[in-house]
Write a protein that holds these residues in place. Structure first.
Motif, PDB file in Angstrom:
ATOM      1  N   GLY A  31      54.669  43.036  38.112  1.00 48.73           N
ATOM      2  CA  GLY A  31      53.525  42.837  39.003  1.00 48.73           C
ATOM      3  C   GLY A  31      52.491  41.934  38.367  1.00 48.73           C
ATOM      4  N   TRP A  32      51.350  41.847  39.037  1.00 47.47           N
ATOM      5  CA  TRP A  32      50.280  40.931  38.646  1.00 47.47           C
ATOM      6  C   TRP A  32      48.951  41.651  38.435  1.00 47.47           C
ATOM      7  CZ3 TRP A  32      51.721  36.127  37.596  1.00 47.47           C
ATOM      8  CH2 TRP A  32      52.873  35.624  38.202  1.00 47.47           C
ATOM      9  N   LEU A  33      48.159  41.113  37.521  1.00 41.74           N
ATOM     10  CA  LEU A  33      46.769  41.525  37.362  1.00 41.74           C
ATOM     11  C   LEU A  33      45.936  40.395  37.958  1.00 41.74           C
ATOM     12  CD1 LEU A  33      44.770  43.576  36.197  1.00 41.74           C
ATOM     13  CD2 LEU A  33      44.770  42.229  34.081  1.00 41.74           C
ATOM     14  N   HIS A  34      45.074  40.739  38.896  1.00 42.23           N
ATOM     15  CA  HIS A  34      44.275  39.745  39.616  1.00 42.23           C
ATOM     16  C   HIS A  34      42.793  40.054  39.422  1.00 42.23           C
ATOM     17  CE1 HIS A  34      43.350  36.829  42.700  1.00 42.23           C
ATOM     18  NE2 HIS A  34      42.803  37.739  43.469  1.00 42.23           N
ATOM     19  N   LEU A  35      42.021  39.040  39.124  1.00 43.41           N
ATOM     20  CA  LEU A  35      40.578  39.181  38.914  1.00 43.41           C
ATOM     21  C   LEU A  35      40.237  40.196  37.827  1.00 43.41           C
ATOM     22  CD1 LEU A  35      39.342  39.041  42.631  1.00 43.41           C
ATOM     23  CD2 LEU A  35      39.413  37.177  40.952  1.00 43.41           C
ATOM     24  N   GLY A  36      41.117  40.287  36.830  1.00 40.80           N
ATOM     25  CA  GLY A  36      40.843  41.102  35.653  1.00 40.80           C
ATOM     26  C   GLY A  36      41.049  42.592  35.767  1.00 40.80           C
ATOM     27  N   TRP A  49      44.550  49.783  39.847  1.00 41.62           N
ATOM     28  CA  TRP A  49      43.387  49.304  39.105  1.00 41.62           C
ATOM     29  C   TRP A  49      43.636  49.453  37.615  1.00 41.62           C
ATOM     30  CZ3 TRP A  49      39.172  47.025  41.093  1.00 41.62           C
ATOM     31  CH2 TRP A  49      37.995  46.996  40.350  1.00 41.62           C
ATOM     32  N   LEU A  50      43.253  48.448  36.838  1.00 43.90           N
ATOM     33  CA  LEU A  50      43.369  48.502  35.377  1.00 43.90           C
ATOM     34  C   LEU A  50      41.985  48.376  34.770  1.00 43.90           C
ATOM     35  CD1 LEU A  50      45.279  48.496  32.887  1.00 43.90           C
ATOM     36  CD2 LEU A  50      45.175  46.014  32.985  1.00 43.90           C
ATOM     37  N   ASP A  51      41.605  49.366  33.959  1.00 39.58           N
ATOM     38  CA  ASP A  51      40.295  49.332  33.325  1.00 39.58           C
ATOM     39  C   ASP A  51      40.350  50.138  32.034  1.00 39.58           C
ATOM     40  OD1 ASP A  51      37.586  48.674  33.076  1.00 39.58           O
ATOM     41  OD2 ASP A  51      36.926  50.418  34.211  1.00 39.58           O
ATOM     42  N   ASN A  52      39.748  49.610  30.988  1.00 38.21           N
ATOM     43  CA  ASN A  52      39.706  50.286  29.685  1.00 38.21           C
ATOM     44  C   ASN A  52      41.087  50.696  29.200  1.00 38.21           C
ATOM     45  OD1 ASN A  52      36.848  50.205  29.241  1.00 38.21           O
ATOM     46  ND2 ASN A  52      36.637  51.802  30.787  1.00 38.21           N
ATOM     47  N   GLY A  53      42.097  49.862  29.490  1.00 44.71           N
ATOM     48  CA  GLY A  53      43.444  50.137  29.027  1.00 44.71           C
ATOM     49  C   GLY A  53      44.164  51.227  29.802  1.00 44.71           C
ATOM     50  N   VAL A  54      43.632  51.616  30.970  1.00 42.52           N
ATOM     51  CA  VAL A  54      44.244  52.654  31.795  1.00 42.52           C
ATOM     52  C   VAL A  54      44.624  52.054  33.144  1.00 42.52           C
ATOM     53  CG1 VAL A  54      43.926  54.901  32.899  1.00 42.52           C
ATOM     54  CG2 VAL A  54      42.886  54.452  30.669  1.00 42.52           C
ATOM     55  N   LEU A  55      45.892  52.200  33.516  1.00 46.90           N
ATOM     56  CA  LEU A  55      46.399  51.738  34.807  1.00 46.90           C
ATOM     57  C   LEU A  55      46.398  52.931  35.765  1.00 46.90           C
ATOM     58  CD1 LEU A  55      47.772  49.599  36.591  1.00 46.90           C
ATOM     59  CD2 LEU A  55      49.950  50.352  35.629  1.00 46.90           C
ATOM     60  N   ARG A  56      45.677  52.790  36.884  1.00 54.26           N
ATOM     61  CA  ARG A  56      45.549  53.864  37.867  1.00 54.26           C
ATOM     62  C   ARG A  56      46.148  53.439  39.204  1.00 54.26           C
ATOM     63  NH1 ARG A  56      42.440  57.729  35.876  1.00 54.26           N
ATOM     64  NH2 ARG A  56      41.028  57.218  34.185  1.00 54.26           N
ATOM     65  N   ASP A  57      46.720  54.403  39.907  1.00 52.02           N
ATOM     66  CA  ASP A  57      47.192  54.118  41.258  1.00 52.02           C
ATOM     67  C   ASP A  57      45.983  54.114  42.194  1.00 52.02           C
ATOM     68  OD1 ASP A  57      46.634  56.840  41.891  1.00 52.02           O
ATOM     69  OD2 ASP A  57      48.737  57.419  41.684  1.00 52.02           O
ATOM     70  N   ARG A  58      46.215  53.895  43.464  1.00 49.15           N
ATOM     71  CA  ARG A  58      45.109  53.769  44.412  1.00 49.15           C
ATOM     72  C   ARG A  58      44.380  55.082  44.656  1.00 49.15           C
ATOM     73  NH1 ARG A  58      46.392  49.556  49.034  1.00 49.15           N
ATOM     74  NH2 ARG A  58      44.149  49.739  49.152  1.00 49.15           N
TER      75      ARG A  58
END
Length: 122
Positions: A31-36, A49-58
């Motif tokens: 997959g892709w990371l878009h807009l950081g 969503w990816l933030d602080n090294g954690v990938l979360r589902d919707r």
């Protein structure tokens, strides 16, 4: 250098290659990371969503994490060692991204596997 992301069982599952593309430990584009921070499938569908090294589902459930993401996890599993960097495949064509993804907030562990989350073989 590509840092490994681990699944809820502490197994190395994928890397973020070139800052915008998720690649499995078997060398497959996921997959892709878009807009950081926004995560999309290979076909451009919003996933999480990816933030602080954690990938979360919707829904905010944790799907994967970097070793350094400890304080942002519901619990920290025992982790496997990180394997060598996978063979990085060529870049697929970048799709148009359908909509956007917003920060779902924090939740527990997702009930989705990495494969279910990305909707592709890992």
């Amino acid at each position: 250098m590509n840092d490994w992301y681990f699944d809820r069982f502490g197994q190395a599952a994928f890397v973020l290659a070139e800052g915008d593309r998720f690649v499995s430990r078997n060398g497959r584009n996921l997959g892709w990371l878009h807009l950081g921070k926004q995560v999309f499938s290979l076909t451009g569908q919003p996933l999480g969503w990816l933030d602080n090294g954690v990938l979360r589902d919707r829904s905010g459930g944790v799907v994967g994490f970097m070793r350094s993401a400890g304080p942002y996890l519901p619990s920290i599993p025992g982790m496997s060692g990180a394997p060598g960097t996978p063979s990085i495949p060529g870049r697929p064509a970048k799709p148009g991204f359908a909509g956007s993804v917003s920060d779902p907030g924090n939740g527990g562990w997702s009930n989705k596997t990495i494969r279910e989350f990305f909707g592709t073989d890992v």
